[in-house]
Write a protein that holds these residues in place. Sequence first.
Motif, mmCIF file in Angstrom:
data_model
loop_
_atom_site.group_PDB
_atom_site.id
_atom_site.type_symbol
_atom_site.label_atom_id
_atom_site.label_comp_id
_atom_site.label_asym_id
_atom_site.label_seq_id
_atom_site.Cartn_x
_atom_site.Cartn_y
_atom_site.Cartn_z
ATOM 1 N N ASN A 1 78.648 -26.252 -47.225
ATOM 2 C CA ASN A 1 77.272 -26.358 -47.732
ATOM 3 C C ASN A 1 76.364 -26.455 -46.790
ATOM 4 O O ASN A 1 75.119 -26.281 -46.804
ATOM 5 C CB ASN A 1 77.242 -27.278 -48.968
ATOM 6 C CG ASN A 1 75.957 -27.593 -49.491
ATOM 7 O OD1 ASN A 1 75.659 -26.515 -50.205
ATOM 8 N ND2 ASN A 1 75.199 -28.679 -49.405
ATOM 9 N N GLY B 1 77.176 -29.557 -53.762
ATOM 10 C CA GLY B 1 76.085 -28.453 -54.252
ATOM 11 C C GLY B 1 74.736 -29.175 -53.588
ATOM 12 O O GLY B 1 74.930 -30.060 -52.898
ATOM 13 N N SER C 1 70.063 -28.655 -53.831
ATOM 14 C CA SER C 1 68.989 -28.643 -54.805
ATOM 15 C C SER C 1 67.879 -27.631 -53.835
ATOM 16 O O SER C 1 68.106 -27.583 -52.645
ATOM 17 C CB SER C 1 68.347 -29.700 -55.160
ATOM 18 O OG SER C 1 67.876 -30.525 -54.281
ATOM 19 N N GLN C 2 66.732 -27.350 -54.405
ATOM 20 C CA GLN C 2 65.857 -26.388 -53.824
ATOM 21 C C GLN C 2 64.326 -27.293 -54.290
ATOM 22 O O GLN C 2 64.089 -27.642 -55.137
ATOM 23 C CB GLN C 2 65.899 -25.001 -54.329
ATOM 24 C CG GLN C 2 67.240 -24.224 -54.094
ATOM 25 C CD GLN C 2 66.942 -22.922 -54.433
ATOM 26 O OE1 GLN C 2 66.060 -21.985 -54.162
ATOM 27 N NE2 GLN C 2 68.075 -22.357 -55.104
ATOM 28 N N ARG D 1 66.127 -25.700 -49.167
ATOM 29 C CA ARG D 1 67.393 -26.279 -49.630
ATOM 30 C C ARG D 1 67.717 -27.788 -49.090
ATOM 31 O O ARG D 1 67.451 -28.006 -47.887
ATOM 32 C CB ARG D 1 68.410 -25.397 -49.359
ATOM 33 C CG ARG D 1 68.065 -23.821 -50.109
ATOM 34 C CD ARG D 1 69.176 -22.974 -49.939
ATOM 35 N NE ARG D 1 68.946 -21.607 -50.596
ATOM 36 C CZ ARG D 1 69.046 -21.125 -51.644
ATOM 37 N NH1 ARG D 1 70.005 -22.047 -52.527
ATOM 38 N NH2 ARG D 1 68.543 -19.833 -52.153
ATOM 39 N N SER E 1 75.219 -31.488 -57.888
ATOM 40 C CA SER E 1 75.187 -30.364 -58.581
ATOM 41 C C SER E 1 76.532 -29.628 -58.298
ATOM 42 O O SER E 1 76.979 -30.022 -57.215
ATOM 43 C CB SER E 1 74.132 -29.514 -58.324
ATOM 44 O OG SER E 1 73.838 -28.978 -57.280
ATOM 45 N N CYS F 1 77.298 -23.769 -55.405
ATOM 46 C CA CYS F 1 76.656 -22.523 -55.861
ATOM 47 C C CYS F 1 77.714 -21.296 -55.389
ATOM 48 O O CYS F 1 78.495 -21.701 -54.425
ATOM 49 C CB CYS F 1 75.413 -22.544 -55.262
ATOM 50 S SG CYS F 1 75.195 -21.914 -53.463
ATOM 51 N N GLY F 2 77.722 -20.256 -56.077
ATOM 52 C CA GLY F 2 78.507 -19.169 -55.717
ATOM 53 C C GLY F 2 78.285 -18.781 -54.153
ATOM 54 O O GLY F 2 79.442 -18.364 -53.766
ATOM 55 N N GLU F 3 77.308 -18.576 -53.514
ATOM 56 C CA GLU F 3 77.128 -18.453 -52.146
ATOM 57 C C GLU F 3 77.785 -19.263 -51.269
ATOM 58 O O GLU F 3 78.689 -18.743 -50.140
ATOM 59 C CB GLU F 3 75.480 -18.527 -51.628
ATOM 60 C CG GLU F 3 74.661 -17.485 -52.241
ATOM 61 C CD GLU F 3 74.160 -17.753 -53.483
ATOM 62 O OE1 GLU F 3 73.149 -17.084 -54.106
ATOM 63 O OE2 GLU F 3 74.566 -18.761 -54.220
ATOM 64 N N GLU G 1 86.106 -28.370 -60.023
ATOM 65 C CA GLU G 1 85.524 -27.884 -58.593
ATOM 66 C C GLU G 1 86.847 -28.024 -57.522
ATOM 67 O O GLU G 1 86.900 -27.082 -57.039
ATOM 68 C CB GLU G 1 84.484 -28.772 -58.192
ATOM 69 C CG GLU G 1 83.235 -28.637 -59.150
ATOM 70 C CD GLU G 1 82.515 -27.506 -58.764
ATOM 71 O OE1 GLU G 1 81.667 -27.302 -57.905
ATOM 72 O OE2 GLU G 1 82.913 -26.504 -59.477
#
Length: 299
Positions: free
Chosen positions: A188, A220, A222-223, A232, A238, A241-243, A277
């Motif tokens: 991440n 996770g 945030s933005q 980011r 959170s 994310c998929g990426e 997860e």
Amino acid sequence: MAPTAQSLASPIPSSPLPNRAGIGLKAQHYQEILDTQPNIGWLEVHSENYMCTGGPTLKWLTALRERYPVSLHGVGMSLGSAGPLDQAHIKRLVDLDRRIEPGWVSEHLSWSIADGVYLNDLIALPYTAESLDVFSAHVREMQDALNRQVLIENPSSYLRYEHSVISEPEFLLNVVSQSGCGVLLDVNNVYVSAHNHGFDPVAYLDQIPAHLIGEIHMAGHSQTVIDGRTIRIDDHGSPICGEVWALYEHLIKRTGPKPTLIEWDTNIPALDVLLGEAAKADAIMTLCGQRETHRACIG
């Protein structure tokens, strides 16, 4: 300044943690984990939360350590500070290491202390020859005190130093070469920094040799929008994310299964969410491992 192949020759021993997904241990989940003993590979804690001689938090950790492997992840050593390391902090970490006998002890490629002032953040370093020497010397000092190899985690970053002359992956590999540490690769953080600075996260991941990676972190983020630009933020609050999951799968296809932590430090959800997860990471490792076995069989 690229390290030689010889200097990077297999510093990571056979993994002291299982090649499975683990979760970050949070106080609100202590009792539930003890009661239900879920099928998770291991637990990780922030070292500083347990640097005490007694009390309830250490009692909980000791009880859980009897059931699961544990990794210690530090946030307060400030290995990148120009001044000397805090010897009292090192002593507390050594005492905790002896008590818990963790699979890994890790810290960050960052600094957070200046002139005795503690900053509530992990700040990226200027990537220069001078900071490389300071950081590597501090890693060696930490390892000598613990009498064990440690892992160093790549940071998330939001600004660049104009006078940095070494790329982050190259800097990290030179730390390995100069200190003998291993790498805690945070996927991440790579994604967050790549988006903020405009580099290719796949190219970054591909520069880190598989045999140097002792542990992987997933989280996770945030933005937020600043002056019309989306930034980011690595807030661990959170779902992944998929990426980032796609980057993880790319990495595992190359490295094979590695101990993988699900980090979630803010807006902490129910234990079942963390276990879900972790199950995703385990599924990716299983699938990629099956593909490797198949290729070996038909090769």
